[in-house]
Design an enzyme around this catalytic site. Structure first.
Site, PDB file in Angstrom:
ATOM      1  N   LYS A   1     -24.882   6.376  23.781  1.00 56.86           N
ATOM      2  CA  LYS A   1     -25.192   4.820  24.325  1.00 56.86           C
ATOM      3  C   LYS A   1     -24.894   3.725  23.667  1.00 56.86           C
ATOM      4  O   LYS A   1     -24.336   2.670  24.139  1.00 56.86           O
ATOM      5  CB  LYS A   1     -26.820   4.745  24.711  1.00 56.86           C
TER       6      LYS A   1
ATOM      7  N   GLU B   1     -33.053  -1.767  30.594  1.00 53.50           N
ATOM      8  CA  GLU B   1     -33.812  -0.613  31.167  1.00 53.50           C
ATOM      9  C   GLU B   1     -33.692   0.652  30.402  1.00 53.50           C
ATOM     10  O   GLU B   1     -32.522   0.703  29.864  1.00 53.50           O
ATOM     11  CB  GLU B   1     -33.769  -0.407  32.618  1.00 53.50           C
TER      12      GLU B   1
ATOM     13  N   SER C   1     -24.265  14.565  23.881  1.00 55.04           N
ATOM     14  CA  SER C   1     -24.534  13.214  24.165  1.00 55.04           C
ATOM     15  C   SER C   1     -25.645  12.722  23.207  1.00 55.04           C
ATOM     16  O   SER C   1     -25.648  11.384  23.121  1.00 55.04           O
ATOM     17  CB  SER C   1     -24.537  12.856  25.660  1.00 55.04           C
TER      18      SER C   1
END
Lengths: 278, 405
Positions: B98, B120, B386
């Site tokens: 991210k 969010e 990830s």
């Protein structure tokens, strides 16, 4: 082509007064009560009726209207039944303009062409679709115009003079000015700022300009109606409806009257205002 | 579906933000001027070498890139087929991929003069990355998170708060990621003048799906170079999990025009595709939500349905529009893994490689467990790891203890 919306605003202009536009959610709190409420609105002084099409994820609406949509969905409301609601209303009233307001997905899933045909034949006059900006006009706005329905666009405080012509290009019926940047039912509209914004929009269009978001009382409605061709009230009516429900969220004997009484009070406010000078 | 194959799978979107019929800009008028500004700002930043140079500096020294491409020897031996490599995005600062995207968006926000950032988050990984970079650059940060996710992802909530972010539990709807996104959009509509909305995945109105993909493409670009260096050739297959699909798009995109590379995206099948799940492609159809047209879970009336996944990060009823297009043109194979399969993969990777994965990439590992044994030993398979599983340790611990009782 003249629609019921055009006719109504022309009549009001002759009388020298602004329109009172009401918003309620279709099927709130249940389909039968909802029809009774909608039928009571013109008698209480509503000049134009906006009916919300319930959607699970109304991203520009505040908690009151979101909750109204969820109550309606829980009571089995669908887009098809919303169109039937309009058909039911038209049995007794062929003059009051009806505008459906909502989000695109249910219409997209229903099928755009079928939706336009069904809505038109039921007596719908215009559409306000919150998540379809001019950049997506091919989706619904252009087909709606072709089908003889007004496509009413929202203009907001962020819509500057450079962008206004694009926003107004395919708009018909009236322009809905959202008086605040925010969700429905949030802040109160600031009357001088609204007056300035309406004047700015009127430099770009001959269409009537109605103002909504943040109008809750007869006094505010009156102030806004003196600057604009119409005042829109939604959240306050939805809240009045909600207050009349029982603990399980079901309609009571008071529900229809609760909405009708507030509608009458707000209509008095609007009718006390002189229409904005053209 | 009969769709003509494009000359390049990498040229999208068109100037209006469409990948085929997907994508677009379905937002309230209030937001349109800002979205058009963002597109301009991004186009200018892309053409500005100083922007890229500054970003590369932070990617190297703050994020810790490049992330390793690690040969998972014991997993490979155990499965007895393809040679499995893990792209170690979980080693990035903040513990997931991210941060790649957030860094890019925060730098754009600074260029645009925005001082307040909203985001969010589902699992909290995007929220933590946003809170981290807001702390680093002294920006106000507000993170919307479904109340259900606030409960199940406590470690990340605490981290965000320590970093100075305000976490807003969302009580509306299903109280998960979809509702957090609605609430973030409501905040943005209200505070549009000073606020930048940092979207966490390759979804939302154009240009978000594109810019998030571009910022995440560093994953695939590094993988290409690293695999060339280690094995002297391209990988034969790629596998990544998909909620909105940003880690997957980042890995896939640089390989889309290499026909020899098989690509697999893994959606969350929850309790199973005939029950509660979050597999938008397997169980949904095209619709319009959150600013874009894409595959969505919905009922016959177009009402959005609740998604379910054991992983809060995959618990979303939609998917990025470019994935929807790649599915329809047939370039990427979309599979799905259930909660139970993900849990089994979570345990297998932990025990065999000493790497505790997040529940999200555990879904990708679950499909590797199926795919790898059917491939020859010279087949090179890359899985995007990830995120790391620290945030999931309490939740998985409870489940495993519950099962052993």
């Amino acid at each position: 082509m003249t629609t019921r919306i055009d006719t109504r605003f022309a009549e009001l202009a002759k009388q020298g007064r602004s329109a009172f536009v009401t918003f309620l959610m279709a099927g709130d709190p249940d389909p039968a009560t909802s029809l009774e409420i909608i039928k009571a609105l013109p008698k209480s002084g509503a000049d134009v009726i906006e009916i919300g099409m319930p959607f699970t994820d109304p991203m520009a609406d505040g908690p009151s209207i979101q909750a109204a949509g969820l109550r309606a969905l829980k009571a089995g409301m669908t887009l098809k039944k919303t169109i039937e609601l309009v058909r039911g209303f038209r049995k007794d009233d062929n003059a009051t303009p009806i505008v459906l307001m909502g989000y695109y997905n249910p219409i997209y899933i229903y099928g755009v062409d079928k939706f336009l045909t069904d809505a038109k034949s039921a007596g719908v006059d215009g559409l306000i679709i919150v998540d379809l900006p001019p950049e997506e006009d091919d989706e619904l706005c252009l087909p709606a115009m072709k089908a003889g329905l007004n496509f009413i666009r929202l203009a907001t405080p962020t819509t500057d003079d450079k962008r206004l012509p694009a926003v107004l290009a395919n708009t018909s019926g009236f322009v809905y000015y959202v008086s605040i940047t925010g969700i429905t039912g949030a802040a109160a509209a600031d009357s001088p700022a609204v007056s300035e914004a309406v004047a700015r929009i009127k430099r770009h269009t001959k269409l009537p300009v109605c103002v909504g978001f943040g109008i809750r009382t007869p006094e505010t409605a009156r102030a806004i109606a003196s600057h604009a061709n119409g005042a829109v009230v939604g959240t306050a009516l939805v809240d009045a409806l909600k207050t009349s429900l029982d603990a399980e969220g079901r309609a009571t004997g008071k529900t229809v009257n609760a909405v009708a009484e507030l509608t009458a009070a707000l209509a008095q406010g609007v009718k006390g205002a002189q229409q904005a000078a053209e | 579906m009969n769709i003509a194959k494009p000359n390049s799978y990498r040229s999208g979107p068109d100037e209006r933000g469409h990948f085929g019929i997907f994508g677009g800009r379905f937002v309230a008028e209030t937001l349109m001027p800002l979205i058009l500004d963002l597109e301009k700002a991004y186009t200018a930043a892309k053409a500005d070498p100083a922007f890229q140079a500054e970003m590369n500096g932070y990617l190297k020294n703050y994020v810790g890139r490049p992330s390793p491409l690690y040969y998972a020897e014991r997993l490979t031996e155990h499965l007895g087929g393809a040679k499995i490599y893990l792209k170690r995005e979980e080693l990035n600062h903040t513990g997931s991929h991210k941060v790649n995207n957030v860094l890019g968006q925060i730098m754009l926000a600074r260029r645009m003069g925005k001082k307040r950032i909203i985001a969010e988050t589902g699992a909290g990984q995007h929220g933590v990355a946003t809170a981290t970079l807001c702390a680093r650059f002294g920006l106000e940060c507000v993170v919307y998170m479904g109340a259900v996710d606030v409960e199940r992802q406590q470690p990340n909530v605490i981290r965000m708060e320590m970093l100075g972010a305000k976490v807003m539990p969302v009580q509306s709807g299903t109280r998960t990621l979809k509702d957090a996104m609605n609430e973030a959009l409501r905040d943005w509509v209200t505070n549009v003048h000073n606020t930048f909305y940092c979207i966490g995945t390759v979804a939302g109105p154009h240009p978000y799906p594109t810019l998030v993909r571009d910022f995440q493409s560093i994953i695939g670009n590094e993988t290409r170079a690293q695999m060339q260096e280690i094995e002297g050739r391209l990988p034969d297959s790629l596998v990544a999990c998909i909620g909105g699909g940003s880690n997957a798009m980042g890995l896939f995109h640089p390989f889309l025009d290499d026909p020899s590379v098989e690509i697999f995206g893994v959606e969350a099948a929850g309790h199973g595709l005939t029950q509660l799940h979050a597999a938008s492609i397997a169980g949904g159809r095209p619709g319009v939500l959150h600013g874009n047209r894409t595959y969505l879970l919905m009922d016959a009336d177009g009402q959005i349905q609740d998604a379910h996944s054991i992983s809060a990060g995959l618990d979303y009823p939609g998917i990025g529009p470019e994935h929807s297009w790649l599915h329809e043109v047939g370039r990427v194979n979309y599979l799905s893994a259930t909660d139970d399969e993900a849990l089994a993969a979570f345990q297998l990777l932990s025990k065999l490689e000493g790497i505790i994965p997040a529940l999200e990439p555990a879904h990708a590992i679950a499909k590797v467990m199926e795919l790898a044994p059917k491939r020859p030993r010279d087949h090179l398979m890359v899985v995007n790891l990830s995120g790391r599983g620290d945030k999931d340790v309490p939740q998985v611990g409870d489940i495993l203890r519950g099962k052993s009782k």
